[in-house]
Design a protein around this motif. Structure first.
Motif, mmCIF file in Angstrom:
data_model
loop_
_atom_site.group_PDB
_atom_site.id
_atom_site.type_symbol
_atom_site.label_atom_id
_atom_site.label_comp_id
_atom_site.label_asym_id
_atom_site.label_seq_id
_atom_site.Cartn_x
_atom_site.Cartn_y
_atom_site.Cartn_z
ATOM 1 N N SER A 138 -4.971 -5.544 2.734
ATOM 2 C CA SER A 138 -4.786 -4.707 1.558
ATOM 3 C C SER A 138 -4.992 -5.547 0.315
ATOM 4 O O SER A 138 -4.801 -6.760 0.323
ATOM 5 C CB SER A 138 -3.381 -4.098 1.523
ATOM 6 O OG SER A 138 -3.202 -3.188 2.586
ATOM 7 N N GLU A 165 1.823 2.781 -5.749
ATOM 8 C CA GLU A 165 0.978 3.779 -5.110
ATOM 9 C C GLU A 165 0.011 3.090 -4.156
ATOM 10 O O GLU A 165 -0.257 1.895 -4.281
ATOM 11 C CB GLU A 165 0.193 4.587 -6.147
ATOM 12 C CG GLU A 165 1.057 5.467 -7.037
ATOM 13 C CD GLU A 165 0.249 6.337 -7.974
ATOM 14 O OE1 GLU A 165 0.740 7.422 -8.319
ATOM 15 O OE2 GLU A 165 -0.873 5.930 -8.360
ATOM 16 N N MET A 166 -0.502 3.855 -3.212
ATOM 17 C CA MET A 166 -1.506 3.346 -2.279
ATOM 18 C C MET A 166 -2.618 4.384 -2.163
ATOM 19 O O MET A 166 -2.337 5.579 -1.988
ATOM 20 C CB MET A 166 -0.895 3.083 -0.899
ATOM 21 C CG MET A 166 -1.910 2.606 0.146
ATOM 22 S SD MET A 166 -1.206 2.481 1.820
ATOM 23 C CE MET A 166 -0.207 1.002 1.654
ATOM 24 N N ASP A 167 -3.861 3.953 -2.293
ATOM 25 C CA ASP A 167 -4.951 4.909 -2.161
ATOM 26 C C ASP A 167 -5.286 5.153 -0.696
ATOM 27 O O ASP A 167 -4.674 4.555 0.206
ATOM 28 C CB ASP A 167 -6.184 4.485 -2.983
ATOM 29 C CG ASP A 167 -6.885 3.254 -2.423
ATOM 30 O OD1 ASP A 167 -6.622 2.860 -1.263
ATOM 31 O OD2 ASP A 167 -7.719 2.671 -3.147
ATOM 32 N N GLN A 168 -6.251 6.018 -0.454
ATOM 33 C CA GLN A 168 -6.574 6.403 0.922
ATOM 34 C C GLN A 168 -7.148 5.260 1.749
ATOM 35 O O GLN A 168 -7.204 5.335 2.980
ATOM 36 C CB GLN A 168 -7.561 7.567 0.904
ATOM 37 C CG GLN A 168 -8.884 7.239 0.230
ATOM 38 C CD GLN A 168 -9.826 8.418 0.222
ATOM 39 O OE1 GLN A 168 -10.078 9.032 1.264
ATOM 40 N NE2 GLN A 168 -10.363 8.770 -0.939
ATOM 41 N N ASN A 182 -5.382 13.224 2.309
ATOM 42 C CA ASN A 182 -6.340 12.142 2.564
ATOM 43 C C ASN A 182 -5.662 10.817 2.886
ATOM 44 O O ASN A 182 -6.324 9.803 3.105
ATOM 45 C CB ASN A 182 -7.286 11.971 1.373
ATOM 46 C CG ASN A 182 -6.611 11.384 0.144
ATOM 47 O OD1 ASN A 182 -5.377 11.274 0.085
ATOM 48 N ND2 ASN A 182 -7.394 11.024 -0.857
ATOM 49 N N ALA A 197 -3.530 9.112 0.861
ATOM 50 C CA ALA A 197 -3.077 8.393 -0.337
ATOM 51 C C ALA A 197 -1.607 8.699 -0.618
ATOM 52 O O ALA A 197 -1.137 9.814 -0.359
ATOM 53 C CB ALA A 197 -3.933 8.775 -1.537
ATOM 54 N N LYS A 198 -0.900 7.691 -1.133
ATOM 55 C CA LYS A 198 0.495 7.862 -1.529
ATOM 56 C C LYS A 198 0.553 7.846 -3.050
ATOM 57 O O LYS A 198 0.273 6.823 -3.680
ATOM 58 C CB LYS A 198 1.386 6.749 -0.971
ATOM 59 C CG LYS A 198 1.670 6.855 0.521
ATOM 60 C CD LYS A 198 0.537 6.388 1.383
ATOM 61 C CE LYS A 198 0.928 6.306 2.860
ATOM 62 N NZ LYS A 198 -0.250 6.051 3.726
ATOM 63 N N ARG A 199 0.902 8.983 -3.651
ATOM 64 C CA ARG A 199 0.857 9.126 -5.099
ATOM 65 C C ARG A 199 2.201 9.556 -5.670
ATOM 66 O O ARG A 199 2.998 10.212 -5.000
ATOM 67 C CB ARG A 199 -0.203 10.156 -5.494
ATOM 68 C CG ARG A 199 -1.631 9.798 -5.086
ATOM 69 C CD ARG A 199 -2.106 8.532 -5.759
ATOM 70 N NE ARG A 199 -3.523 8.240 -5.489
ATOM 71 C CZ ARG A 199 -4.094 7.088 -5.786
ATOM 72 N NH1 ARG A 199 -3.404 6.117 -6.363
ATOM 73 N NH2 ARG A 199 -5.376 6.895 -5.520
ATOM 74 N N LYS A 240 -7.851 10.108 -10.377
ATOM 75 C CA LYS A 240 -6.632 10.507 -9.683
ATOM 76 C C LYS A 240 -6.430 12.023 -9.774
ATOM 77 O O LYS A 240 -6.035 12.669 -8.792
ATOM 78 C CB LYS A 240 -5.434 9.773 -10.280
ATOM 79 C CG LYS A 240 -4.154 9.933 -9.480
ATOM 80 C CD LYS A 240 -2.986 9.220 -10.139
ATOM 81 C CE LYS A 240 -3.159 7.729 -10.137
ATOM 82 N NZ LYS A 240 -1.932 7.039 -10.640
ATOM 83 N N GLU A 249 -8.605 13.712 -7.397
ATOM 84 C CA GLU A 249 -8.070 13.556 -6.045
ATOM 85 C C GLU A 249 -7.000 14.607 -5.761
ATOM 86 O O GLU A 249 -6.972 15.199 -4.670
ATOM 87 C CB GLU A 249 -7.487 12.153 -5.874
ATOM 88 C CG GLU A 249 -6.919 11.890 -4.483
ATOM 89 C CD GLU A 249 -6.317 10.501 -4.370
ATOM 90 O OE1 GLU A 249 -6.709 9.767 -3.450
ATOM 91 O OE2 GLU A 249 -5.440 10.149 -5.207
ATOM 92 N N ASN A 294 -7.257 17.544 -2.868
ATOM 93 C CA ASN A 294 -6.266 17.568 -1.793
ATOM 94 C C ASN A 294 -5.357 18.792 -1.830
ATOM 95 O O ASN A 294 -4.377 18.850 -1.087
ATOM 96 C CB ASN A 294 -5.432 16.288 -1.826
ATOM 97 C CG ASN A 294 -6.146 15.129 -1.157
ATOM 98 O OD1 ASN A 294 -5.983 14.884 0.039
ATOM 99 N ND2 ASN A 294 -6.969 14.414 -1.926
#
Length: 211
Positions: free
Chosen positions: A12, A51-54, A102, A104-106, A153, A156, A160
């Motif tokens: 990562s 946050e973490m993207d996909q 997808n 991702a953690k937002r 964002k 996104e 989603n």
């Protein structure tokens, strides 16, 4: 961009805004984080928005400046009054995390989910980062935020499943409105913005945001 040995072992990339020294506890993770790993990682660093993207790239954001925090407070207060009276959904503040379809953690600055949709999420999953995309999301651009990144964002969220999104750019006094199957609407210094038809009766007065 700051990378660490621990981050490399997990495949990562760690991005920190602004670029300041931070103590990050990766625990014993030697592999990419799954949903539970990420939740507990965030719990160990409650003072940060993470946050973490996909694709597994982690972004760590420092607390907002005082002005942006005040604007977020005004927004949350106005929306909470409407949401409580309306009763058709549940609102969430900026510290709430969601897992989008997808992966991702937002954590939007403000979000809202229709009540029946929220109650359909198993109770045990609601205690962590619920696997659901909010129906309504708001992002407020602070001094350190890239407009391009925030626009991506917002796209996104819509892709989603979000029905409505507002990107409030306080610096340039603009509001970008995102909706399903519609072009992005750009408003120049609006006096108010309406949440209809999704948020019946909710109108946000912009005087507390743009002065």
């Amino acid at each position: 961009m700051i990378t660490t040995t621990a981050a490399k072992k997990r495949s990562s990339t760690l991005l920190i805004y602004p670029p300041e020294p931070l103590e990050i506890d990766f625990g014993n993770l030697l592999k990419p984080m799954d949903d539970d790993d990420f939740f507990y990682f965030c719990q160990r660093h409650r003072d940060l928005r993470i946050e973490m993207d996909q694709f597994g790239e982690i972004t760590i954001m420092s607390p907002t400046g005082s002005e942006t925090g005040g604007i977020n407070f005004e927004l949350s207060a106005d929306f909470a009054i409407w949401a409580r009276a309306d009763g058709t959904g549940k609102g969430f503040d900026s510290s709430t995390g969601f897992i989008l379809p997808n992966g991702a953690k937002r954590s939007p600055d403000l979000s809202w989910i229709k009540l029946e949709k929220w109650l359909a999420v198993p109770a045990d999953l609601r205690k962590k980062f619920a696997p659901i995309c909010p129906d309504f999301v708001v992002e407020i651009r602070s001094e350190s935020d890239s407009l391009k990144n925030l626009q991506a964002k917002m796209e996104e969220y819509i892709e989603n499943g979000a029905a409505l999104g507002w990107l409030i750019d306080v610096q340039d006094k603009k509001v970008y409105i995102y909706q399903q199957n519609s072009k992005v609407q750009e408003l120049e210094n609006p006096s108010e913005i309406s949440g209809e038809p999704l948020l019946l009766g909710f109108v946000l007065q912009m005087k507390n945001f743009f002065g």
